[in-house]
Design an enzyme around this catalytic site. Structure first.
Site, short mmCIF file in Angstrom:
data_model
loop_
_atom_site.label_atom_id
_atom_site.label_comp_id
_atom_site.label_asym_id
_atom_site.label_seq_id
_atom_site.Cartn_x
_atom_site.Cartn_y
_atom_site.Cartn_z
CG HIS A 80 -1.75 1.20 1.41
ND1 HIS A 80 -3.08 1.27 1.06
CD2 HIS A 80 -1.44 2.43 1.92
CE1 HIS A 80 -3.55 2.47 1.33
NE2 HIS A 80 -2.58 3.20 1.87
CD GLU A 81 2.09 3.59 3.71
OE1 GLU A 81 2.41 4.68 3.19
OE2 GLU A 81 1.04 3.45 4.39
CG HIS A 84 0.31 6.25 -0.40
ND1 HIS A 84 -0.60 7.26 -0.61
CD2 HIS A 84 -0.24 5.46 0.56
CE1 HIS A 84 -1.66 7.08 0.19
NE2 HIS A 84 -1.45 5.99 0.90
CD GLU A 111 -4.99 6.26 2.21
OE1 GLU A 111 -4.63 5.13 2.60
OE2 GLU A 111 -4.18 7.16 1.92
ZN LIG Z 1 -2.51 5.15 2.49
#
Ligand SMILES: [Zn+2]
Length: 246
Positions: A80-81, A84, A111
Site C-alpha cells: 500500500h505504501e 502511494h 487510499e
Molecule cells: Zn494510504
C-alpha cells in the site's frame, strides 16, 4: 461531479493503478517485504504506529510498518505504501486524480486506489480469474489463494469478489455465535454482523457439510450460494445477488 466524464475518468484511474501494480510486480518479484520496499529505493522496519498501519518516511527512505500485526497484513501495508509512492511519481495519474476528486473525496479515493494496487501487486487478478475458471465460484479458493500467495484471507476474498464481477458477494464468518469477519461485493453487509439463529450457514459449520443453492443472505438480498466450513470458519461465495427484498 458524477457525470459520464467523471465516471470514465475514475475507471481510467483504476485501470492505470492496476497497470502500475502489475508492472511493479513483474519488475521486482518475488515480492518479499525487503524487495517490495527496495523497488522504490526504500528499506522498511517495524515501529509502534498509533492508529495506523504504515507510513512513508522520505527523509530516511524508510517505510514504517505497525509492529505486532500479522505478516500478511504487514506485507499488504508495505505494498500500500509503495503504491502511494508510485502514484506520487506518476504526473499524469496524479493530475487525473486531482481532476476527478477534491478535498476529503480525494483522500478517500487515493487510499482506495492504493489498496486496489496493493491487492493486485500481491495477488494478480489474472491468477484469480484463472483459478475461478478452473474451480468455479468455490469458497475453497479463498484459503487456497491466500495460502499460495501469502496474503490474508480477507484480501483473497476481496480479490475473488472483484474477479467474479458485479452481482457477486464473498464473505468469511467465524466466532461463536457466527459473525461476519469480512464481506466484499454486491450488498456486502458490514463487519461484525451476527448471523441470525437457524440460518443455513450455521448448519454448514455444525455439520461441516457444504451448502449449495439459493440463499437468503444474512445482510439482505438473495443469490446463488456456495458455502464451506474450514477450521470453524464459514466461507461463502454468492453469485447473481439480487438486493430486492422479496
Ligand atoms: Zn494510504
Amino acid at each position: 461531479m458524477a457525470s459520464a466524464g467523471a465516471t470514465e475518468l475514475r475507471r481510467r484511474l483504476s485501470e492505470r493503478v492496476l497497470e502500475l501494480a502489475a508492472a511493479y510486480r513483474r519488475l521486482h518479484r518475488p515480492l518479499t517485504p525487503d524487495r517490495l520496499a527496495a523497488g522504490i529505493g526504500y528499506s522498511w522496519r517495524e515501529a509502534p504506529l498509533a492508529g495506523r498501519d504504515g507510513l512513508l518516511e522520505p527523509s530516511s527512505r524508510t517505510i514504517l510498518v505497525a509492529a505486532g500485526q500479522p505478516r500478511t497484513r504487514q506485507r499488504f501495508t508495505l505494498a500500500h505504501e509503495v503504491m502511494h509512492r508510485l502514484i506520487e511519481n506518476d504526473g499524469d495519474l496524479l493530475s487525473d486524480l486531482h481532476d476527478a476528486y477534491e478535498g476529503r473525496a480525494l483522500e478517500t479515493a487515493l487510499e482506495r486506489l492504493c489498496n486496489l494496487g496493493a491487492a493486485e501487486m500481491l495477488l494478480p487478478g489474472e491468477v484469480v480469474a484463472k483459478a475461478l475458471a478452473g474451480a468455479g465460484p468455490n469458497p475453497r479458493l479463498i484459503w487456497e489463494l491466500a495460502g499460495r500467495w501469502g496474503v490474508s484471507e480477507a484480501a483473497a476474498a476481496v480479490a475473488l469478489s472483484r474477479a467474479l464481477g458485479p452481482g457477486a458477494q464473498v464473505s468469511i464468518w467465524g466466532g461463536r455465535p457466527l459473525e461476519l469477519y469480512v464481506a466484499a461485493g454486491a450488498a456486502a453487509p458490514a463487519r461484525g454482523l451476527v448471523l441470525p439463529g437457524r440460518h443455513p450457514l450455521s448448519e454448514v459449520r455444525q455439520t461441516g457439510l457444504p451448502f449449495r443453492g439459493p440463499l437468503d443472505l444474512p445482510g439482505g438480498g438473495r443469490g446463488e450460494a456456495w458455502a464451506r466450513e474450514r477450521g470453524g470458519r464459514v466461507y461463502l461465495v454468492v453469485v447473481g445477488v439480487r438486493e430486492d427484498a422479496g
